[in-house]
Write a protein that holds these residues in place. Structure first.
Motif, short mmCIF file in Angstrom:
data_model
loop_
_atom_site.label_atom_id
_atom_site.label_comp_id
_atom_site.label_asym_id
_atom_site.label_seq_id
_atom_site.Cartn_x
_atom_site.Cartn_y
_atom_site.Cartn_z
N ASP A 23 -24.69 91.10 5.91
CA ASP A 23 -24.04 91.76 6.67
C ASP A 23 -22.16 91.76 6.85
OD1 ASP A 23 -22.97 91.80 9.58
OD2 ASP A 23 -24.73 92.95 9.83
N HIS A 24 -21.99 92.68 7.17
CA HIS A 24 -20.79 92.41 6.74
C HIS A 24 -19.23 91.52 8.24
CE1 HIS A 24 -16.85 95.05 4.74
NE2 HIS A 24 -17.19 94.55 4.15
N ASP A 30 -16.39 91.03 10.33
CA ASP A 30 -16.10 92.36 10.15
C ASP A 30 -16.93 93.09 11.49
OD1 ASP A 30 -15.35 95.14 10.42
OD2 ASP A 30 -16.85 95.56 8.62
N GLY A 93 -20.55 95.43 11.16
CA GLY A 93 -20.33 97.04 10.17
C GLY A 93 -21.32 97.01 10.06
N GLY A 96 -23.24 95.97 4.30
CA GLY A 96 -22.01 95.96 3.23
C GLY A 96 -21.57 95.62 2.12
N PRO A 97 -20.34 95.83 1.57
CA PRO A 97 -20.08 95.26 -0.05
C PRO A 97 -19.84 93.75 0.75
CG PRO A 97 -18.70 97.04 0.29
CD PRO A 97 -19.38 96.86 1.87
N HIS A 101 -13.84 96.00 1.55
CA HIS A 101 -13.59 97.76 1.82
C HIS A 101 -15.22 97.37 2.73
CE1 HIS A 101 -15.77 96.19 -1.85
NE2 HIS A 101 -16.23 97.26 -1.76
N ARG A 102 -15.62 99.19 3.20
CA ARG A 102 -16.41 99.13 3.66
C ARG A 102 -17.34 100.62 2.98
NH1 ARG A 102 -13.62 99.58 8.90
NH2 ARG A 102 -14.05 97.30 9.92
N ASP A 103 -18.52 100.58 3.24
CA ASP A 103 -18.97 101.95 2.45
C ASP A 103 -18.73 102.71 3.55
OD1 ASP A 103 -20.94 100.72 1.20
OD2 ASP A 103 -22.47 99.90 2.63
N GLN A 108 -22.09 103.86 7.10
CA GLN A 108 -22.84 102.45 7.68
C GLN A 108 -24.29 102.36 8.93
OE1 GLN A 108 -18.71 102.18 9.66
NE2 GLN A 108 -17.64 102.62 7.44
N ARG A 109 -24.36 101.17 8.45
CA ARG A 109 -25.42 101.21 9.86
C ARG A 109 -25.13 99.73 10.41
NH1 ARG A 109 -30.12 99.16 7.41
NH2 ARG A 109 -29.11 99.53 4.88
#
Length: 286
Positions: A23-24, A30, A93, A96-97, A101-103, A108-109
């Motif tokens: 989880d970001h 994030d 967020g 994610g990665p 940086h985000r998807d 995004q979920r």
């Protein structure tokens, strides 16, 4: 009482594993959050908190939380914890990665977590100055994000010195805020709080105090940009000014000690505390 948690459409126990390790909000902070006081099973000023949650999410580049889902989550945790004193909403967020940086937006979920638990409120607060500063030019200035490591360090220093809050300047030496509170200075017959341009959070309690104080004829206002240098706190120690803190759990709390020295709360600070508590109980969603 134990903490009650809601996420992914249902209630969970505090020991349940509810977040993925990617989880970001966990990997890079994030996420955004809100904390509300709870009175008689109802979250105080929930609508204002949801508006700020949405603003913080937009400022961080997250999609807007679904308000209907958020309110469903709030109802679920408060229904399961009618004696709770605190509600917390966290919106991240989602998976994610591992980097910052985000998807892509369509991938995004976001994760929504609501929890209800106990809260304590003291009549007064004890504060200390700390050597670290708020960056009023930060990309996240004024946003209520989950990136709270700076606050953790500053508050730990406050606790080490027997206080419950740490007060911070900004990068140009102006009084800014506490780790989880806004600051109000009482001097020359009025209450003055740092402007949002200082980098402080647009606190809900701060906002309501400005509104309710004006309605009640209490002399409270936002300061000009250069009106409250950090060393105004020297005046508090010298007895030429007084201090109060505002926050969602502490409400309006006169300061009774600064830098490990007892100080006397001012009459306007005490009046503001009484006014806020009375108005809050009269209207739980102002």
């Amino acid at each position: 009482m134990s903490v009650v948690i809601w996420t992914d459409g249902r209630l969970h126990a505090p020991t349940d594993r509810i977040l993925t390790g990617v989880d970001h909000g966990v990997t890079v902070g994030d996420g955004v959050f809100e904390t509300c006081a709870v009175y008689g099973g109802r979250a105080f000023a929930l609508t204002r908190h949801l508006r700020r949650l949405e603003r913080s999410a937009a400022g961080l580049g997250l999609p807007a939380p679904d308000e209907d889902v958020v309110r469903e989550a709030v109802a679920a945790v408060l229904g399961a914890a009618p004696d709770a004193g605190r509600l917390r909403l966290t919106f991240t967020g989602g998976p994610g990665p591992l980097g910052s940086h985000r998807d892509a937006p369509d991938a995004q979920r976001p994760t929504l977590v609501a929890l209800a638990g106990p809260a304590t409120r003291a009549a007064t607060s004890r504060a200390v100055r700390v050597p670290w500063v708020r960056n009023e030019r930060s990309a996240t200035a004024g946003l209520k994000t989950t990136s709270y490591a700076e606050n953790v360090v500053a508050l730990a220093e406050a606790h080490r010195r027997g206080a419950d809050e740490a007060l911070l300047a900004n990068t140009v030496g102006m009084l800014c805020e506490g780790t989880g509170s806004n600051v109000v200075v009482e001097r020359d017959g009025e209450l003055v709080t740092p402007p949002l341009s200082s980098g402080c959070l647009a606190g809900i309690t701060r906002e309501l105090l400005l509104e309710w104080g004006a309605d009640a004829g209490l002399p409270v206002r936002e300061a000009a940009a250069d009106e409250l240098p950090y060393d105004v706190l020297d005046d508090v120690l010298a007895g030429r000014a007084q201090l109060a803190l505002t926050g969602s759990i502490r409400n309006v709390s006169p300061v009774s000690a600064l830098d490990e020295q007892d100080v006397v709360p001012g009459p306007l600070s005490r009046a503001a505390a009484e006014l806020f508590q009375a108005r809050a109980l009269d209207d739980l969603d102002p």
